[in-house]
Design a protein around this motif. Sequence first.
Motif, mmCIF file in Angstrom:
data_model
loop_
_atom_site.group_PDB
_atom_site.id
_atom_site.type_symbol
_atom_site.label_atom_id
_atom_site.label_comp_id
_atom_site.label_asym_id
_atom_site.label_seq_id
_atom_site.Cartn_x
_atom_site.Cartn_y
_atom_site.Cartn_z
ATOM 1 N N LEU A 1 22.779 12.177 6.498
ATOM 2 C CA LEU A 1 21.880 12.839 6.656
ATOM 3 C C LEU A 1 20.634 12.007 7.987
ATOM 4 C CD1 LEU A 1 21.585 10.679 2.461
ATOM 5 C CD2 LEU A 1 21.159 13.883 3.440
ATOM 6 N N LYS A 2 20.865 10.712 8.829
ATOM 7 C CA LYS A 2 20.195 10.392 10.139
ATOM 8 C C LYS A 2 20.590 11.551 10.813
ATOM 9 C CE LYS A 2 19.037 6.490 10.506
ATOM 10 N NZ LYS A 2 18.023 6.439 10.149
ATOM 11 N N LEU A 3 22.183 12.210 10.366
ATOM 12 C CA LEU A 3 21.666 13.378 11.772
ATOM 13 C C LEU A 3 20.279 14.068 10.909
ATOM 14 C CD1 LEU A 3 25.453 13.644 12.157
ATOM 15 C CD2 LEU A 3 24.488 13.671 14.096
ATOM 16 N N GLN A 4 20.642 14.612 10.448
ATOM 17 C CA GLN A 4 19.466 15.909 9.669
ATOM 18 C C GLN A 4 18.358 14.927 9.890
ATOM 19 O OE1 GLN A 4 20.393 18.400 8.285
ATOM 20 N NE2 GLN A 4 22.338 18.104 9.041
ATOM 21 N N GLN A 5 17.962 14.015 9.955
ATOM 22 C CA GLN A 5 16.906 13.245 10.129
ATOM 23 C C GLN A 5 16.658 13.525 12.208
ATOM 24 O OE1 GLN A 5 17.134 9.144 8.604
ATOM 25 N NE2 GLN A 5 16.648 10.197 6.699
ATOM 26 N N VAL A 6 17.563 13.320 12.433
ATOM 27 C CA VAL A 6 17.119 13.600 13.976
ATOM 28 C C VAL A 6 17.004 14.914 14.304
ATOM 29 C CG1 VAL A 6 18.975 13.073 16.000
ATOM 30 C CG2 VAL A 6 18.403 11.196 14.270
ATOM 31 N N GLY A 7 17.664 15.920 13.898
ATOM 32 C CA GLY A 7 17.926 17.011 14.334
ATOM 33 C C GLY A 7 16.388 17.486 13.531
ATOM 34 N N ILE A 8 15.953 17.320 12.701
ATOM 35 C CA ILE A 8 14.471 17.743 12.469
ATOM 36 C C ILE A 8 13.527 17.281 13.738
ATOM 37 C CG2 ILE A 8 12.647 17.440 11.138
ATOM 38 C CD1 ILE A 8 14.769 17.325 8.396
ATOM 39 N N ALA A 9 13.593 16.009 13.416
ATOM 40 C CA ALA A 9 12.268 15.240 15.240
ATOM 41 C C ALA A 9 12.720 15.958 16.510
ATOM 42 C CB ALA A 9 12.906 13.986 14.967
ATOM 43 N N ILE A 10 14.451 16.277 16.516
ATOM 44 C CA ILE A 10 14.283 16.661 17.979
ATOM 45 C C ILE A 10 13.430 18.018 18.150
ATOM 46 C CG2 ILE A 10 16.385 17.411 19.449
ATOM 47 C CD1 ILE A 10 17.657 15.365 19.150
ATOM 48 N N GLY A 11 13.879 18.817 16.645
ATOM 49 C CA GLY A 11 13.956 20.572 16.028
ATOM 50 C C GLY A 11 12.051 20.562 16.536
ATOM 51 N N PHE A 12 11.453 19.663 16.329
ATOM 52 C CA PHE A 12 10.540 19.120 16.738
ATOM 53 C C PHE A 12 9.487 19.508 17.819
ATOM 54 C CE2 PHE A 12 9.617 19.553 12.014
ATOM 55 C CZ PHE A 12 8.007 20.218 11.882
ATOM 56 N N MET A 13 10.609 18.488 18.687
ATOM 57 C CA MET A 13 9.891 18.001 19.616
ATOM 58 C C MET A 13 10.619 19.140 20.760
ATOM 59 S SD MET A 13 10.516 13.987 20.492
ATOM 60 C CE MET A 13 12.367 13.524 19.488
ATOM 61 N N GLY A 14 11.885 19.651 19.709
ATOM 62 C CA GLY A 14 12.449 20.837 21.053
ATOM 63 C C GLY A 14 11.302 21.700 21.583
ATOM 64 N N LEU A 15 10.565 22.446 20.277
ATOM 65 C CA LEU A 15 9.823 23.154 20.855
ATOM 66 C C LEU A 15 9.420 22.847 22.086
ATOM 67 C CD1 LEU A 15 7.570 23.761 17.142
ATOM 68 C CD2 LEU A 15 9.132 25.551 18.321
ATOM 69 N N PHE A 16 9.198 21.983 22.517
ATOM 70 C CA PHE A 16 8.163 22.322 23.977
ATOM 71 C C PHE A 16 9.276 21.854 25.354
ATOM 72 C CE2 PHE A 16 5.995 19.359 20.818
ATOM 73 C CZ PHE A 16 4.355 20.384 21.185
ATOM 74 N N PHE A 17 10.823 22.016 24.654
ATOM 75 C CA PHE A 17 10.859 21.938 25.871
ATOM 76 C C PHE A 17 11.804 23.777 25.659
ATOM 77 C CE2 PHE A 17 14.173 18.525 23.353
ATOM 78 C CZ PHE A 17 15.235 19.500 22.699
ATOM 79 N N ILE A 18 12.066 23.773 24.542
ATOM 80 C CA ILE A 18 13.142 25.299 24.577
ATOM 81 C C ILE A 18 12.235 26.281 24.913
ATOM 82 C CG2 ILE A 18 13.875 27.235 22.834
ATOM 83 C CD1 ILE A 18 15.404 23.770 21.174
ATOM 84 N N VAL A 19 10.906 26.339 23.932
ATOM 85 C CA VAL A 19 9.834 27.666 24.746
ATOM 86 C C VAL A 19 9.658 28.076 26.132
ATOM 87 C CG1 VAL A 19 7.520 28.460 24.304
ATOM 88 C CG2 VAL A 19 8.661 27.142 22.316
ATOM 89 N N PRO A 20 10.007 26.373 26.620
ATOM 90 C CA PRO A 20 9.356 26.686 28.322
ATOM 91 C C PRO A 20 11.014 27.898 28.197
ATOM 92 C CG PRO A 20 8.836 25.147 27.876
ATOM 93 C CD PRO A 20 9.170 25.987 26.360
ATOM 94 N N VAL A 21 12.208 27.374 28.677
ATOM 95 C CA VAL A 21 13.187 27.348 29.257
ATOM 96 C C VAL A 21 13.580 29.407 28.267
ATOM 97 C CG1 VAL A 21 15.819 27.807 28.394
ATOM 98 C CG2 VAL A 21 14.649 26.151 28.480
#
Length: 199
Positions: free
Chosen positions: A123-143
Motif C-alpha cells: 500500500l505504501k508503494l501504491q501511495q508513493v507511485g501515485i505521488a510520483i505519478g503526479f510529479m512525474g508529469l513534470f519530468f515525463i512530459v518534457p522527455v
Amino acid sequence: MELEELQSAWTQLSNELNHQKKLTNKIILDMTKQKYQNTFTTITKYETIGAFVCFAIALFVLLNFGKLDTWYLQVCGVLTLSFLIVLPAMVLTTLKRIKNIDILNGSYKDNLKHYLKTKNRLLKLQQVGIAIGFMGLFFIVPVTSKIISNKNVFLTSLKTEQYVLFAITMVAMVFFCKWAYNGYLKVTRSAQELLQDLE
C-alpha cells in the motif's frame, strides 16, 4: 458382542473419525490457500501488463536518450527511466511476496505478521507511485515532447488548449488513482479476512 470387540470397534471408528477430520481440515486449508492466492491474481495480471508497458516505454526512452540534449532534459530522462523501471519492479516483487505467503506452514501469528508487513509495504508503494505519478508529469512530459516532436517544453510557452488538456489529465489521474487504490484496499482487506478466518 463382547466388551473387547466393542472397544476395538469403537477405537477403529474413533481413528477413522480423526483421520476424516484431519483430511477435512487439510482440504479446507488447501481451499483457503487457493482462495487467498486467487485474491491477488487479477491485480497481479494488471500490474504485470502495466510493468511491461512501463518497461517498453523505458526502452524507447533509453534508445532515444541521445535526443535529450540539455542537462535538465537528461535529468528528466533519468527520473523518467527510474520511475518506469524501479517502481513497477518493486510492486511486482511485493505482490509476488504477498501472494506466495505459505499459509499452510508456520504459525497463524507469524503468517499474519508477515502478511501485515507486506501489505503495508504494498500500500505504501501504491501511495508513493501515485505521488510520483503526479510529479512525474513534470519530468515525463518534457522527455516525451523532446523525443517525439523535438520540442523543449521548457523553452516554449503553452497554449490555452494545452493548459486545459493538462488540467483534464490531472483530474482524470485523480479519479483513476483513487479507483485503483480503493481496489488495492479491497483486495488486501479480503485476503486479510481469509487469513483471520484460519485462527
